[in-house]
Write a protein that holds these residues in place. Structure first.
Motif, PDB file in Angstrom:
ATOM      1  N   THR A 122       0.917  -1.049   0.011  1.00  0.00           N
ATOM      2  CA  THR A 122       0.011  -0.023  -0.107  1.00  0.00           C
ATOM      3  C   THR A 122       0.991   1.631   0.428  1.00  0.00           C
ATOM      4  O   THR A 122       1.047   1.802  -0.176  1.00  0.00           O
ATOM      5  CB  THR A 122      -1.059   0.111   1.263  1.00  0.00           C
ATOM      6  N   LEU A 123       1.763   1.140   0.825  1.00  0.00           N
ATOM      7  CA  LEU A 123       2.121   2.431   0.653  1.00  0.00           C
ATOM      8  C   LEU A 123       3.477   2.392  -0.903  1.00  0.00           C
ATOM      9  O   LEU A 123       3.765   3.468  -0.840  1.00  0.00           O
ATOM     10  CB  LEU A 123       3.755   2.317   1.815  1.00  0.00           C
ATOM     11  N   TYR A 180       1.445   4.561  -3.556  1.00  0.00           N
ATOM     12  CA  TYR A 180       1.226   5.728  -2.826  1.00  0.00           C
ATOM     13  C   TYR A 180       2.409   6.311  -3.152  1.00  0.00           C
ATOM     14  O   TYR A 180       2.741   7.004  -4.208  1.00  0.00           O
ATOM     15  CB  TYR A 180       1.571   5.743  -1.310  1.00  0.00           C
ATOM     16  N   TYR A 227       2.722   6.638  -7.178  1.00  0.00           N
ATOM     17  CA  TYR A 227       1.724   7.347  -7.632  1.00  0.00           C
ATOM     18  C   TYR A 227       2.498   9.328  -7.576  1.00  0.00           C
ATOM     19  O   TYR A 227       3.020  10.126  -8.199  1.00  0.00           O
ATOM     20  CB  TYR A 227       0.788   8.078  -6.421  1.00  0.00           C
ATOM     21  N   TRP A 228       2.787   9.342  -5.988  1.00  0.00           N
ATOM     22  CA  TRP A 228       3.887  11.050  -6.254  1.00  0.00           C
ATOM     23  C   TRP A 228       5.413  10.983  -6.565  1.00  0.00           C
ATOM     24  O   TRP A 228       6.032  10.978  -7.445  1.00  0.00           O
ATOM     25  CB  TRP A 228       4.384  10.904  -4.291  1.00  0.00           C
ATOM     26  N   ALA A 258      -2.004   7.576 -11.365  1.00  0.00           N
ATOM     27  CA  ALA A 258      -2.533   6.528 -10.216  1.00  0.00           C
ATOM     28  C   ALA A 258      -2.627   5.613 -10.963  1.00  0.00           C
ATOM     29  O   ALA A 258      -3.960   4.402 -10.455  1.00  0.00           O
ATOM     30  CB  ALA A 258      -3.678   7.619  -9.909  1.00  0.00           C
ATOM     31  N   ALA A 314      -2.289   2.069  -8.679  1.00  0.00           N
ATOM     32  CA  ALA A 314      -3.205   2.030  -7.848  1.00  0.00           C
ATOM     33  C   ALA A 314      -4.568   1.788  -7.857  1.00  0.00           C
ATOM     34  O   ALA A 314      -5.147   0.792  -7.735  1.00  0.00           O
ATOM     35  CB  ALA A 314      -3.157   3.249  -7.012  1.00  0.00           C
ATOM     36  N   ARG A 325      -3.011   6.055   3.608  1.00  0.00           N
ATOM     37  CA  ARG A 325      -2.344   6.274   1.694  1.00  0.00           C
ATOM     38  C   ARG A 325      -3.269   6.064   0.410  1.00  0.00           C
ATOM     39  O   ARG A 325      -3.785   6.975  -0.232  1.00  0.00           O
ATOM     40  CB  ARG A 325      -0.946   6.238   1.353  1.00  0.00           C
ATOM     41  N   LEU A 326      -3.496   4.940   1.065  1.00  0.00           N
ATOM     42  CA  LEU A 326      -5.122   4.318   0.368  1.00  0.00           C
ATOM     43  C   LEU A 326      -6.257   5.305   0.392  1.00  0.00           C
ATOM     44  O   LEU A 326      -6.456   5.416  -1.108  1.00  0.00           O
ATOM     45  CB  LEU A 326      -5.469   3.481   0.765  1.00  0.00           C
ATOM     46  N   SER A 349      -6.430   8.791   0.373  1.00  0.00           N
ATOM     47  CA  SER A 349      -5.874   9.502  -0.302  1.00  0.00           C
ATOM     48  C   SER A 349      -6.117   8.964  -1.722  1.00  0.00           C
ATOM     49  O   SER A 349      -6.405   9.663  -2.613  1.00  0.00           O
ATOM     50  CB  SER A 349      -4.958  10.609  -0.544  1.00  0.00           C
ATOM     51  N   LEU A 350      -5.567   8.281  -2.242  1.00  0.00           N
ATOM     52  CA  LEU A 350      -4.991   7.765  -3.590  1.00  0.00           C
ATOM     53  C   LEU A 350      -6.511   7.384  -3.797  1.00  0.00           C
ATOM     54  O   LEU A 350      -7.258   7.432  -5.267  1.00  0.00           O
ATOM     55  CB  LEU A 350      -4.804   6.188  -3.515  1.00  0.00           C
TER      56      LEU A 350
END
Length: 120
Positions: free
Chosen positions: A7-8, A11, A14-15, A20, A23, A97-98, A100-101
């Motif tokens: 999961t991290l 994220y 994505y950054w 995305a 994800a 984080r998920l 936010s995604l």
């Protein structure tokens, strides 16, 4: 923690890329990898218990977390319990984080669900 790390990493991807898509493609698996199904009556993750599809499926007890590998000197460096703080921290970080995604991907119901889990 290995599964929770995904999961991290999603994220971070994505950054790093601004995309995305990864994800979005794996969101159901990423939510599963939070290991929320391993919660016990306390509401905390208990990865020492055997749960169907859980992180300790088929083998209860210590020895299957990143921080509780048994080679010396690790044994004497950590106080082990059914509710390892590292597992809890990874889950909480992953929820945020998920969430936010999910918001980014316009999955507002999922984002709200993840936020609710994080607040619980």
């Amino acid at each position: 923690e290995w599964q929770q790390m995904t999961t991290l990493l999603a994220y971070a991807d994505y950054w790093a890329t601004g995309e995305a898509d990864l994800a979005a493609a794996y969101m159901p698996l990423l939510v599963h990898n939070l290991r929320l199904q391993d919660r016990d009556g306390t509401g905390l993750l208990n990865c020492s218990a055997v749960t169907r599809g859980g992180c300790a499926a088929g083998r209860a007890g210590p020895g299957h977390h990143i921080v509780d590998w048994r080679p010396a000197p690790n044994r004497s460096m950590f106080a082990f319990s059914e509710h390892l703080s590292v597992t809890q921290a990874f889950a909480l970080a992953g929820l945020g984080r998920l969430g936010s995604l999910a918001e980014l991907l316009n999955q507002s119901a999922l984002a709200a669900s993840l936020a609710g889990e994080a607040a619980a």
